[in-house]
Scaffold this motif. Sequence first.
Motif, mmCIF file in Angstrom:
data_model
loop_
_atom_site.group_PDB
_atom_site.id
_atom_site.type_symbol
_atom_site.label_atom_id
_atom_site.label_comp_id
_atom_site.label_asym_id
_atom_site.label_seq_id
_atom_site.Cartn_x
_atom_site.Cartn_y
_atom_site.Cartn_z
ATOM 1 N N ILE A 87 7.814 -6.976 90.349
ATOM 2 C CA ILE A 87 6.517 -6.207 91.241
ATOM 3 C C ILE A 87 5.440 -6.487 90.476
ATOM 4 O O ILE A 87 5.235 -6.247 89.330
ATOM 5 C CB ILE A 87 7.435 -4.480 91.145
ATOM 6 C CG1 ILE A 87 6.144 -3.961 91.849
ATOM 7 C CG2 ILE A 87 7.582 -4.148 89.815
ATOM 8 C CD1 ILE A 87 6.129 -4.060 93.350
ATOM 9 N N PRO A 88 4.365 -6.946 91.364
ATOM 10 C CA PRO A 88 3.299 -7.121 90.710
ATOM 11 C C PRO A 88 2.422 -5.885 90.732
ATOM 12 O O PRO A 88 2.615 -4.886 91.528
ATOM 13 C CB PRO A 88 2.416 -8.045 91.847
ATOM 14 C CG PRO A 88 3.617 -8.609 92.977
ATOM 15 C CD PRO A 88 4.673 -7.435 92.661
ATOM 16 N N THR A 89 1.561 -5.722 89.372
ATOM 17 C CA THR A 89 0.812 -4.495 89.341
ATOM 18 C C THR A 89 -0.360 -4.642 90.305
ATOM 19 O O THR A 89 -0.855 -5.595 90.563
ATOM 20 C CB THR A 89 0.418 -4.055 87.965
ATOM 21 O OG1 THR A 89 -0.408 -5.145 87.559
ATOM 22 C CG2 THR A 89 1.595 -4.168 87.063
ATOM 23 N N ALA A 140 1.631 1.612 84.792
ATOM 24 C CA ALA A 140 0.827 0.780 85.849
ATOM 25 C C ALA A 140 0.843 1.285 87.096
ATOM 26 O O ALA A 140 1.554 2.399 87.414
ATOM 27 C CB ALA A 140 1.371 -0.697 85.819
ATOM 28 N N GLU A 141 0.260 0.710 88.061
ATOM 29 C CA GLU A 141 0.278 1.235 89.684
ATOM 30 C C GLU A 141 0.713 -0.221 90.306
ATOM 31 O O GLU A 141 0.611 -1.196 90.031
ATOM 32 C CB GLU A 141 -0.906 1.387 90.348
ATOM 33 C CG GLU A 141 -1.379 2.837 89.654
ATOM 34 C CD GLU A 141 -2.813 3.513 89.897
ATOM 35 O OE1 GLU A 141 -3.101 3.128 90.944
ATOM 36 O OE2 GLU A 141 -3.497 3.851 89.012
ATOM 37 N N ALA A 142 1.782 0.207 91.424
ATOM 38 C CA ALA A 142 2.226 -0.849 92.113
ATOM 39 C C ALA A 142 2.727 -0.278 93.432
ATOM 40 O O ALA A 142 2.949 0.550 93.712
ATOM 41 C CB ALA A 142 3.429 -1.542 91.364
ATOM 42 N N ASP A 143 2.757 -1.274 94.288
ATOM 43 C CA ASP A 143 3.183 -0.998 95.775
ATOM 44 C C ASP A 143 4.475 -1.724 95.972
ATOM 45 O O ASP A 143 4.751 -2.698 95.833
ATOM 46 C CB ASP A 143 2.202 -1.786 96.680
ATOM 47 C CG ASP A 143 2.561 -1.451 98.089
ATOM 48 O OD1 ASP A 143 3.512 -1.232 98.314
ATOM 49 O OD2 ASP A 143 1.764 -2.240 98.879
ATOM 50 N N PRO A 144 5.428 -0.795 96.167
ATOM 51 C CA PRO A 144 6.657 -1.135 96.329
ATOM 52 C C PRO A 144 7.206 -2.119 97.445
ATOM 53 O O PRO A 144 8.043 -3.060 97.317
ATOM 54 C CB PRO A 144 7.487 0.256 96.634
ATOM 55 C CG PRO A 144 6.757 1.465 96.262
ATOM 56 C CD PRO A 144 5.316 0.600 96.383
ATOM 57 N N ALA A 145 6.287 -2.226 98.481
ATOM 58 C CA ALA A 145 6.298 -2.923 99.531
ATOM 59 C C ALA A 145 6.080 -4.716 99.048
ATOM 60 O O ALA A 145 6.444 -5.615 99.526
ATOM 61 C CB ALA A 145 5.375 -2.901 100.445
ATOM 62 N N LYS A 146 5.525 -4.902 97.661
ATOM 63 C CA LYS A 146 5.203 -6.115 97.179
ATOM 64 C C LYS A 146 6.573 -6.728 96.227
ATOM 65 O O LYS A 146 6.321 -7.505 95.710
ATOM 66 C CB LYS A 146 4.130 -6.219 96.453
ATOM 67 C CG LYS A 146 2.998 -5.868 97.333
ATOM 68 C CD LYS A 146 1.519 -6.114 96.724
ATOM 69 C CE LYS A 146 0.416 -5.918 97.548
ATOM 70 N NZ LYS A 146 -0.869 -5.635 97.121
ATOM 71 N N THR A 147 7.600 -6.105 96.288
ATOM 72 C CA THR A 147 8.684 -6.274 95.482
ATOM 73 C C THR A 147 9.393 -7.496 95.860
ATOM 74 O O THR A 147 9.564 -7.803 97.249
ATOM 75 C CB THR A 147 9.736 -5.216 95.403
ATOM 76 O OG1 THR A 147 9.285 -4.061 95.006
ATOM 77 C CG2 THR A 147 11.035 -5.346 94.277
ATOM 78 N N TYR A 148 9.733 -8.452 94.986
ATOM 79 C CA TYR A 148 10.204 -9.757 95.497
ATOM 80 C C TYR A 148 11.289 -10.348 94.443
ATOM 81 O O TYR A 148 11.371 -9.740 93.310
ATOM 82 C CB TYR A 148 9.292 -10.921 95.970
ATOM 83 C CG TYR A 148 8.589 -11.363 94.910
ATOM 84 C CD1 TYR A 148 8.752 -12.635 94.035
ATOM 85 C CD2 TYR A 148 7.162 -10.878 94.449
ATOM 86 C CE1 TYR A 148 8.015 -13.203 93.202
ATOM 87 C CE2 TYR A 148 6.500 -11.258 93.538
ATOM 88 C CZ TYR A 148 6.943 -12.538 92.836
ATOM 89 O OH TYR A 148 6.004 -12.964 91.812
ATOM 90 N N LEU A 196 11.396 -6.033 87.369
ATOM 91 C CA LEU A 196 11.631 -4.716 87.694
ATOM 92 C C LEU A 196 12.544 -3.861 87.014
ATOM 93 O O LEU A 196 12.542 -2.656 86.806
ATOM 94 C CB LEU A 196 12.219 -4.776 88.931
ATOM 95 C CG LEU A 196 12.469 -3.645 90.023
ATOM 96 C CD1 LEU A 196 11.345 -2.825 90.128
ATOM 97 C CD2 LEU A 196 13.027 -4.212 91.301
ATOM 98 N N GLY A 197 13.685 -4.685 86.458
ATOM 99 C CA GLY A 197 14.554 -3.746 85.540
ATOM 100 C C GLY A 197 14.057 -3.148 84.315
ATOM 101 O O GLY A 197 14.741 -2.247 83.703
ATOM 102 N N THR A 198 12.631 -3.285 83.955
ATOM 103 C CA THR A 198 11.924 -2.644 83.007
ATOM 104 C C THR A 198 11.425 -1.365 83.434
ATOM 105 O O THR A 198 10.829 -0.252 82.757
ATOM 106 C CB THR A 198 11.105 -3.324 82.147
ATOM 107 O OG1 THR A 198 9.907 -3.736 82.903
ATOM 108 C CG2 THR A 198 11.890 -4.546 81.581
ATOM 109 N N PHE A 257 12.267 0.788 94.364
ATOM 110 C CA PHE A 257 11.900 -0.551 94.856
ATOM 111 C C PHE A 257 12.984 -1.404 95.481
ATOM 112 O O PHE A 257 13.958 -1.755 94.803
ATOM 113 C CB PHE A 257 11.320 -1.160 93.552
ATOM 114 C CG PHE A 257 10.001 -0.596 93.082
ATOM 115 C CD1 PHE A 257 8.834 -1.310 93.302
ATOM 116 C CD2 PHE A 257 10.200 0.504 92.520
ATOM 117 C CE1 PHE A 257 7.659 -0.647 92.683
ATOM 118 C CE2 PHE A 257 9.003 1.094 92.092
ATOM 119 C CZ PHE A 257 7.754 0.525 92.170
ATOM 120 N N THR A 258 12.721 -1.988 96.559
ATOM 121 C CA THR A 258 13.734 -3.031 97.193
ATOM 122 C C THR A 258 13.078 -4.017 97.437
ATOM 123 O O THR A 258 11.872 -4.124 98.173
ATOM 124 C CB THR A 258 14.234 -2.022 98.482
ATOM 125 O OG1 THR A 258 14.880 -1.309 98.233
ATOM 126 C CG2 THR A 258 15.209 -3.227 99.398
#
Length: 147
Positions: free
Chosen positions: A43-45, A16-24, A98-100, A107-108
Amino acid sequence: MKIDGGCHCGYIAYEAEADPAKTYICHCTDCQTLSGSAFRTVIPTREGSFRLRSGELKIYLKTAESGAARPQSFCPNCGTPIYSTTVGEDPKVYVLRLGTVRQRGQFTPKLQLWSRSAQHWVNDISSVPRIEKQPAFTPGGAVGDKP
Ligand SMILES: [Zn+2]
Ligand SMILES: [Zn+2]
């Protein structure tokens, strides 16, 4: 950024593609139960970027507090939760556990949701004594008891 990952037994693989800034982090009670843990980190894709590369996911349809149906996927062999998403066809957003994600170290979390149901100790976790690896004895457990 491009990411990939999968389940513990190796049956499920995705990219997938994801923006690390969207991790929650989500502290809702559903996430506590469905993850088997104190909270869930996700993390939303990017919409339309999720691709299952191997395996076939099992879907559990959860009804959210809002009344919306929310498919939750997991590996049928090892039970690893992979994502939640909306009902309907692609393109859509997949909220990956995120653990997968293989690149999870990059990702923080930037936000904590449902803090009202957070476990009371999570803000003080840094004060809990640490052991670098598995101890000979776990508290209340037997020798070699692994989580
Ligand atoms: Zn698996
Ligand atoms: Zn939640």
